[in-house]
Design a protein around this motif. Structure first.
Motif, PDB file in Angstrom:
ATOM      1  N   GLY A 153       0.817  -1.205   0.000  1.00 12.41           N
ATOM      2  CA  GLY A 153       0.000   0.000   0.000  1.00 12.41           C
ATOM      3  C   GLY A 153       0.849   1.253   0.000  1.00 12.41           C
ATOM      4  N   LEU A 157       0.834   3.818  -3.175  1.00 14.97           N
ATOM      5  CA  LEU A 157       0.269   5.136  -2.932  1.00 14.97           C
ATOM      6  C   LEU A 157       1.138   6.251  -3.518  1.00 14.97           C
ATOM      7  N   GLY A 331      -2.516   9.110   4.051  1.00 12.00           N
ATOM      8  CA  GLY A 331      -2.760   7.804   3.453  1.00 12.00           C
ATOM      9  C   GLY A 331      -1.582   6.862   3.601  1.00 12.00           C
ATOM     10  N   ILE A 335      -2.750   3.274   4.997  1.00  6.83           N
ATOM     11  CA  ILE A 335      -3.187   2.338   3.959  1.00  6.83           C
ATOM     12  C   ILE A 335      -2.859   0.879   4.299  1.00  6.83           C
ATOM     13  N   ARG A 340      -7.627  -0.854   3.264  1.00  7.56           N
ATOM     14  CA  ARG A 340      -8.219  -0.258   2.059  1.00  7.56           C
ATOM     15  C   ARG A 340      -9.718   0.001   2.223  1.00  7.56           C
ATOM     16  N   ALA A 344     -11.619   3.619   2.394  1.00  4.40           N
ATOM     17  CA  ALA A 344     -12.532   3.975   1.300  1.00  4.40           C
ATOM     18  C   ALA A 344     -13.881   4.444   1.832  1.00  4.40           C
ATOM     19  N   THR A 388      -6.012   4.747  -2.903  1.00  3.75           N
ATOM     20  CA  THR A 388      -6.604   3.423  -2.722  1.00  3.75           C
ATOM     21  C   THR A 388      -7.050   2.839  -4.052  1.00  3.75           C
ATOM     22  N   GLU A 457     -11.304  -6.382   2.341  1.00  6.43           N
ATOM     23  CA  GLU A 457     -10.053  -5.837   2.851  1.00  6.43           C
ATOM     24  C   GLU A 457      -8.900  -6.686   2.327  1.00  6.43           C
ATOM     25  N   LYS A 459      -5.419  -5.725   2.833  1.00  7.76           N
ATOM     26  CA  LYS A 459      -4.128  -5.391   3.459  1.00  7.76           C
ATOM     27  C   LYS A 459      -3.480  -6.662   4.016  1.00  7.76           C
TER      28      LYS A 459
END
Length: 493
Positions: A153, A157, A331, A335, A340, A344, A388, A457, A459
């Protein structure tokens, strides 16, 4: 799926997923996302320039569709560029197209600066869009293929952060050239603002030759010698025998995922995400900001020449751009920990709130309320929605088809971008800024509802596990499956 086929059971994939991100990871990521900077720069500089281009400054009243196309034409070209990338990247690799994109962008920027008539400028803008679109299709797909899973992430990003710096860069260059040489605003300044974009694109063109190709792509295509060299640059040692086994793991997963409902489910989620990312109006304050803000007649913009009002609009837009850059830093912190899905939902909710605040204040004849609405909206978009979306574009699909589907997602993004930027002048004319913001607020609320039900999700799990998750669950159940994975130890600790 049997244990021996899980990606983390393979020593090479396991090491790739668990590495610590060194300076080299970040350097490669910056090079990969130079296109993001150029995307931000070139989609913002034209709104600053239009009032000073001799053959374009009256288009807003005489030819509004052409006016809209000058603003949004690069977005349409970007959709075409993303389609071209879809046909090429999985066959020829990520690096080849990233180099080609930088070359195309350099040519397009120089042609824009040298434009002698409206037709040449329109063509140049569309040509630039080809490179921007292809780059946006490839960059995050490339990044997720070398990024460790718990830092994926953060690295992805960078695409959004570079976009924010590009937007800010366009305003800073605009203020600089109009301040230094105001008398040349209609002759030279606008050309400088367009041509400066060639500088970062040339830098990208040179240094992208030294980037490693995606290790996962090389292994999947059995280019083991090149894969060994690429992995060494990420401080991973591998032998050809090990890579042969890794190829078998990847190939078994790729075959399993081919043309299945899982890819379609992933495409629906991220495609809708990228569509709402655009149609909720994020680029309105950046593409049209200087013009819109100058017309509000607030602070120092009520009197003076067109140039002074335009510069005030650029200055105010620069403040919004700084907010965009700084908010994106939040972020980076959240993140890979907050996740995520949670980001969001928070982001779209905050965007809706500030859209409605801006609407109420503006309709109550508090002109600065529009800026307050824009600022709050941008904060929530920047740290929770913008980056994201680009991350999901890269991490939702299997390696063999990641380039194809990431490119198709980019097409969705750019078509949505083009549509809202093209239609905004008509919305502003017929319903006004206040009600336009209310429409964007309603769309943000719809996004919250949709993604509450369908967004999982992702992550802390590998990209191979992400595609497996979509494969094994229905669209409405995939979010529950992601919670199960985290609770059993796949997520961050």
């Amino acid at each position: 799926m049997e244990t021996q086929n899980l990606p983390d059971s393979d020593p090479i994939l396991n090491e790739m997923n668990s590495k610590i991100t060194t300076k080299f990871y970040w350097a490669v990521t910056v090079l990969a996302t130079i296109g993001g900077f150029l995307f931000g720069y070139d989609t913002s500089n034209i709104g600053t320039d239009l009032g000073f281009i001799p053959f374009a400054k009256h288009l807003a009243t005489t030819a509004p569709f052409v006016y809209g196309y000058l603003i949004a034409g690069a977005s349409l070209g970007a959709a075409v560029g993303a389609l071209i990338a879809a046909a090429l990247t999985d066959k020829y690799g990520r690096k080849f197209l990233l180099i080609t994109d930088a070359a195309i962008y350099t040519i397009g920027a120089l042609l824009s600066a040298a434009a002698v008539n409206l037709a040449m400028l329109l063509i140049s803008r569309t040509f630039i869009g080809l490179a921007v679109g292809a780059d946006s299709a490839i960059a995050t797909a490339y990044i997720v293929e070398y990024a460790p899973k718990r830092r994926r992430g953060h690295l992805s990003l960078m695409q959004q952060w570079m976009i924010t710096w590009g937007i800010l860069g366009a305003y800073l260059v605009g203020m600089g050239v109009f301040f230094i040489a105001p008398g040349l605003a209609y002759a030279v300044d606008w050309r400088i603002l367009l041509g400066v974009a060639a500088i970062p694109s040339i830098i990208g063109l040179i240094f992208r030759f030294y980037m490693p190709e995606s290790p996962r792509w090389l292994i999947l295509h059995e280019k083991y010698d090149k894969a060994i060299s690429a992995l060494k640059r990420f401080n991973i040692n591998a032998t050809e025998d090990q890579l042969t086994k890794t190829h078998g793991v990847l190939q078994s997963m790729e075959t399993k995922m081919r043309a299945t409902p899982g890819i379609k489910r992933a495409f629906v989620v991220v495609g809708l995400f990228m569509m709402f990312q655009q149609i909720t109006g994020i680029n309105v304050p950046f593409y049209y900001g200087p013009t819109v803000i100058a017309k509000l007649n607030i602070f120092g913009s009520a009197g003076g020449s067109y140039l002074s009002k335009a510069v005030f609009g650029i200055e105010a837009s620069s403040i919004l751009a700084v907010i965009n850059v700084l908010a994106t830093l939040i972020g980076f912190k959240l993140i890979d920990s907050y996740g995520r899905r949670s980001l969001a939902l928070l982001g779209y909710s905050g965007m809706a709130l500030f859209d409605f605040i801006g609407t109420v204040l503006y309709m109550d004849h508090i002109a600065v309320g529009l800026l307050i609405g824009f600022a709050g909206f941008i904060i929530f978009f920047a740290f929770a929605v913008g980056g994201t979306g680009w991350l999901l574009q890269g991490e939702y699909f299997p390696t063999q088809y990641r380039g194809l589907y990431a490119s198709l997602i980019a097409v969705v993004d750019w078509i949505s971008n083009f549509a809202i930027i093209e239609i905004f002048p008509a919305m502003d004319l017929h319903i006004g800024l206040g009600y336009t913001m209310a429409v964007f607020g309603v769309l943000s609320v719809i996004a919250v509802i949709i993604f509450f039900f369908i967004m999982p999700e992702t992550k802390g799990i590998s990209v191979e596990e992400v595609t497996e998750m979509f494969e094994n669950n229905t669209l409405l159940n995939v979010k529950n499956a992601s919670g199960t994975r985290e609770s059993t130890g796949s997520g961050d600790k």
